[in-house]
Design a protein around this motif. Structure first.
Motif, PDB file in Angstrom:
ATOM      1  N   HIS A  70       0.856  -1.201   0.000  1.00 13.43           N
ATOM      2  CA  HIS A  70       0.000   0.000   0.000  1.00 13.43           C
ATOM      3  C   HIS A  70       0.885   1.242   0.000  1.00 13.43           C
ATOM      4  N   HIS A  72       1.880   5.471   0.768  1.00 15.62           N
ATOM      5  CA  HIS A  72       1.709   6.601   1.695  1.00 15.62           C
ATOM      6  C   HIS A  72       2.311   7.831   1.034  1.00 15.62           C
ATOM      7  N   HIS A 114       4.702   0.278   0.404  1.00 10.50           N
ATOM      8  CA  HIS A 114       5.334  -0.739   1.245  1.00 10.50           C
ATOM      9  C   HIS A 114       4.320  -1.756   1.756  1.00 10.50           C
ATOM     10  N   GLU A 116       3.640  -4.315   5.305  1.00 10.61           N
ATOM     11  CA  GLU A 116       3.984  -4.535   6.715  1.00 10.61           C
ATOM     12  C   GLU A 116       3.291  -5.834   7.121  1.00 10.61           C
ATOM     13  N   GLN A 129       0.841   1.803  15.806  1.00 13.56           N
ATOM     14  CA  GLN A 129       1.230   2.615  14.662  1.00 13.56           C
ATOM     15  C   GLN A 129       0.649   4.008  14.842  1.00 13.56           C
TER      16      GLN A 129
END
Ligand code: FE2
Length: 292
Positions: A70, A72, A114, A116, A129
């Motif tokens: 996804h 950012h 990225h 996670e 987070q």
């Protein structure tokens, strides 16, 4: 007139609890169960903080799906793990594992894609987070990382039952965290208090601040006022240049986080946080056309 009460020092302004946020259970990524405190219906943001999620589970069904690829743009994501391991991988070739006690402070800037993902198939995974906004002048900066394992996060042990892990910013004891050079000059402390122990710290007066209780209970004391927070509650703190926290009878562990508000327009659309709608539309176009 005489009084036994100690004189009030006009230069000391203790922060009080303005609001208590219970958190909103939700899921994100490909189906990770978590509780959202900032970015929730009860607290959409706490400038410059855009989001705070807390995840904690020993059931793999709650976390195995992770957060696949996804994007950012326009802000920073801060992952701090209390238990377990997470692997992250990004479009710039960065790849690593965050373990318990470790922190990753990622400045997304102009854009990053990225993933996670939990680096475990069973056992406990717990952590936070936090999203921290970037000023308008830095929303298009080069992506950057600060990443430190537990062994590189300094621990300040005071003699009176106070143990502070310093991720960023500095304590009155003179300990500085390894994450530095962040635009909003944040403070991020993980504090453990023995039963009955007390923490007194200075804070930048105008900075936005909150406390999140991980374990036990803690009293927030401001002059004659006392508010009690329990585990899994977030307390938004008023402005002030000092905090005083007293642990309950079973001790307490909590985060104390503060940073400088930006007072700039916020337009958010999922993983993009910009100042204008046109910038959001540009971010969507850039991402779709592979320009991240
Ligand atoms: Fe992310």
């Amino acid at each position: 007139m005489t009084s036994d009460a100690p004189p009030i020092d006009p230069d000391i302004r203790y922060r009080k609890i303005d609001r208590v946020i219970p958190g909103q259970p939700t899921s994100d990524g490909a189906g990770v169960r978590l509780t959202r405190y900032i970015g929730s219906q009860s607290l959409s943001e706490l400038d410059p903080f855009l989001l705070l999620d807390f995840f904690e589970s020993d059931n793999p069904d709650d976390y195995l799906a992770g957060f696949p690829s996804h994007p950012h743009r326009g802000f920073e994501t801060v992952t701090y793990l209390l238990a377990g391991k997470m692997r992250h991988q990004d479009s710039a070739g960065h790849n690593g594992v965050i373990e318990a006690g470790g922190v990753q402070w990622m400045t997304a800037g102009r854009g990053i894609v990225h993933s996670e993902m939990p680096e475990q198939e069973n056992g406990r995974l717990a952590g936070f987070q936090l999203w921290v906004n970037l000023p308008a002048t830095e929303k298009y900066c080069e992506p950057a990382y600060h990443e430190y394992p537990q062994s590189q996060v300094p621990v300040e042990k005071r003699g009176d039952g106070v143990v502070i892990r310093v991720i960023t910013g500095h304590t009155s004891g003179g300990i500085s965290g390894p994450v530095s050079g962040i635009a909003t000059r944040p403070l991020y402390l993980d504090v453990a208090l023995s039963p009955g122990a007390q923490l007194k710290e200075s804070t930048d007066e105008q900075h936005a601040a909150f406390i999140f209780v991980i374990q036990g209970q803690v009293d927030v004391i401001a002059d004659q006022e006392r508010s009690t927070l329990v585990a899994a509650q977030l307390g938004v703190l008023s402005e002030g240049n000092r905090v005083q926290f007293n642990a309950g009878g079973s001790g307490s562990r909590f985060l104390l986080v503060a940073a400088q508000p930006l007072n700039e327009p916020i337009v958010r659309y999922g993983p993009f946080v910009m100042n204008t709608r046109a910038q959001i539309e540009q971010a969507v176009r850039d991402f779709k056309s592979g320009r991240f």
